[in-house]
Design a protein around this motif. Structure first.
Motif, PDB file in Angstrom:
ATOM      1  N   ASP A 180       0.846  -1.197   0.000  1.00 49.88           N
ATOM      2  CA  ASP A 180       0.000   0.000   0.000  1.00 49.88           C
ATOM      3  C   ASP A 180       0.880   1.245   0.000  1.00 49.88           C
ATOM      4  O   ASP A 180       1.741   1.420   0.874  1.00 49.88           O
ATOM      5  N   ALA A 181       0.674   2.123  -0.995  1.00 48.51           N
ATOM      6  CA  ALA A 181       1.502   3.325  -1.115  1.00 48.51           C
ATOM      7  C   ALA A 181       1.286   4.294   0.036  1.00 48.51           C
ATOM      8  O   ALA A 181       2.174   5.071   0.381  1.00 48.51           O
ATOM      9  N   VAL A 182       0.101   4.274   0.664  1.00 48.35           N
ATOM     10  CA  VAL A 182      -0.199   5.219   1.751  1.00 48.35           C
ATOM     11  C   VAL A 182       0.400   4.732   3.072  1.00 48.35           C
ATOM     12  O   VAL A 182       1.151   5.445   3.739  1.00 48.35           O
ATOM     13  N   SER A 183       0.087   3.493   3.421  1.00 46.38           N
ATOM     14  CA  SER A 183       0.547   2.961   4.708  1.00 46.38           C
ATOM     15  C   SER A 183       1.879   2.219   4.610  1.00 46.38           C
ATOM     16  O   SER A 183       2.483   1.892   5.632  1.00 46.38           O
ATOM     17  N   ASN A 184       2.316   1.950   3.379  1.00 42.84           N
ATOM     18  CA  ASN A 184       3.531   1.167   3.127  1.00 42.84           C
ATOM     19  C   ASN A 184       3.427  -0.251   3.698  1.00 42.84           C
ATOM     20  O   ASN A 184       4.439  -0.918   3.906  1.00 42.84           O
ATOM     21  N   ALA A 185       2.198  -0.696   3.905  1.00 36.53           N
ATOM     22  CA  ALA A 185       1.987  -2.034   4.466  1.00 36.53           C
ATOM     23  C   ALA A 185       1.902  -3.061   3.326  1.00 36.53           C
ATOM     24  O   ALA A 185       1.422  -2.756   2.226  1.00 36.53           O
ATOM     25  N   GLN A 186       2.380  -4.281   3.590  1.00 35.69           N
ATOM     26  CA  GLN A 186       2.290  -5.368   2.627  1.00 35.69           C
ATOM     27  C   GLN A 186       0.920  -6.030   2.777  1.00 35.69           C
ATOM     28  O   GLN A 186       0.591  -6.548   3.851  1.00 35.69           O
ATOM     29  N   LEU A 187       0.113  -5.990   1.700  1.00 35.40           N
ATOM     30  CA  LEU A 187      -1.254  -6.491   1.762  1.00 35.40           C
ATOM     31  C   LEU A 187      -1.423  -7.715   0.860  1.00 35.40           C
ATOM     32  O   LEU A 187      -0.716  -7.890  -0.120  1.00 35.40           O
ATOM     33  N   THR A 188      -2.385  -8.535   1.211  1.00 34.63           N
ATOM     34  CA  THR A 188      -2.790  -9.651   0.351  1.00 34.63           C
ATOM     35  C   THR A 188      -4.104  -9.279  -0.316  1.00 34.63           C
ATOM     36  O   THR A 188      -5.132  -9.151   0.354  1.00 34.63           O
ATOM     37  N   CYS A 189      -4.050  -9.079  -1.635  1.00 31.78           N
ATOM     38  CA  CYS A 189      -5.219  -8.605  -2.388  1.00 31.78           C
ATOM     39  C   CYS A 189      -5.805  -9.742  -3.223  1.00 31.78           C
ATOM     40  O   CYS A 189      -5.100 -10.653  -3.659  1.00 31.78           O
ATOM     41  N   GLN A 190      -7.090  -9.662  -3.458  1.00 35.16           N
ATOM     42  CA  GLN A 190      -7.740 -10.604  -4.351  1.00 35.16           C
ATOM     43  C   GLN A 190      -7.405 -10.251  -5.805  1.00 35.16           C
ATOM     44  O   GLN A 190      -7.378  -9.081  -6.179  1.00 35.16           O
TER      45      GLN A 190
END
Length: 298
Positions: free
Chosen positions: A40-50
């Motif tokens: 995520d560019a805002v939170s810089n968190a690594q996300l698992t997306c569908q």
């Protein structure tokens, strides 16, 4: 919302025998809506997306608060599989020469082309199906992807033409037609029958004027004799009253051509005497004698 995978409880003895099947179903369930990793560019968190299903693309990647946003592919664009592409692929396949469209471009598939009838694909070109030569029949028809497969005609079968579709044909049975064998068949031509029968003295009903069947029998008998190619060519030149040169081919091809010539010549007038004279002129004395004896031409 992300899917969670449920692994079945296999501790109960009654489920042991179904364990492989249950694990497979669980695995399929987990892969029904595949995912991908996105930062995520805002939170810089690594996300698992569908991922997005076929026919759509990722309009917006997922965030902590919102799932992946998918949109349909525009016209002339497609995605064939679950994906996380930011734009659909362009339908870039264009049917070429000797090709036909077998599947139109749509949202889930690119355009599909294949060679038109009578052609097959070789080295990215559409090549005409090969024709089986005389003496060979089609064992397997050509397809858009494979050439014709030929095989030599076995005993009792023949092929007299170049063809990309015809298998070897069985020799005809003269006895079933109430006739007798005039010329034995081989792999290049059919058995030739005749009603010009032999009598009890092993002679024949000779080709009297207007006796079409006996004259045809004589033509067939001479045409399929084992005459050297150059002598056969010379024989036709004599009958044509022309010195013009002819292209040489195989013996089988020359025999078929000579027989067709004699049949055409017979349309204008009887050819029996003319043919016997030509045999003598071409110094084919043994064949002339065989013909005279066989058809009582003295």
């Amino acid at each position: 919302m992300l899917l969670s995978c449920h692994v079945p409880n296999l501790r109960h003895p009654s489920k042991w025998m179904f364990a492989p099947l249950l694990l497979l179903l669980a695995k399929l369930g987990c892969s029904a809506q595949p995912t991908y990793q996105w930062r995520d560019a805002v939170s810089n968190a690594q996300l698992t997306c569908q991922q997005c299903p076929p026919g759509t693309f990722v309009a917006q990647h997922c965030t902590r608060d919102r799932p992946t946003q998918c949109e349909p592919c525009p016209d002339l664009h497609y995605t064939q599989y679950w994906n996380y592409l930011e734009k659909c692929r362009y339908c870039n396949v264009i049917c070429g020469e000797k090709q036909v469209e077998v599947q139109q471009c749509n949202s889930t598939h690119n355009r599909v082309c294949q060679c038109q009838d009578g052609y097959y694909s070789e080295m990215e070109f559409c090549v005409r199906h090969s024709k089986c030569l005389p003496g060979f029949g089609v064992e397997k028809l050509g397809t858009p992807f494979e050439n014709t497969q030929c095989r030599a005609c076995p005993r009792g079968f023949f092929s007299s033409s170049n063809s990309s579709t015809k298998p070897c044909q069985p020799h005809q049975n003269c006895e079933q037609q109430g006739k007798v064998v005039n010329v034995e068949g081989n792999q290049y031509h059919d058995t030739l029958c005749t009603s010009c029968r032999r009598d009890r003295n092993n002679s024949t009903q000779g080709p009297a004027p207007g006796d079409d069947d006996c004259e045809q029998a004589l033509i067939d008998f001479v045409a399929y004799q084992n005459i050297p190619i150059r002598k056969l060519k010379r024989l036709q030149q004599i009958l044509e009253h022309s010195p013009r040169k002819q292209a040489l081919g195989t013996r089988a091809a020359m025999q078929e051509k000579f027989r067709a010539f004699l049949i055409h010549l017979r349309e204008g007038h009887p050819v029996t005497k003319e043919l016997l004279v030509a045999l003598r002129t071409a110094k084919l004395h043994s064949i002339e004698e065989q013909a005279r004896e066989r058809f009582l031409l003295r």
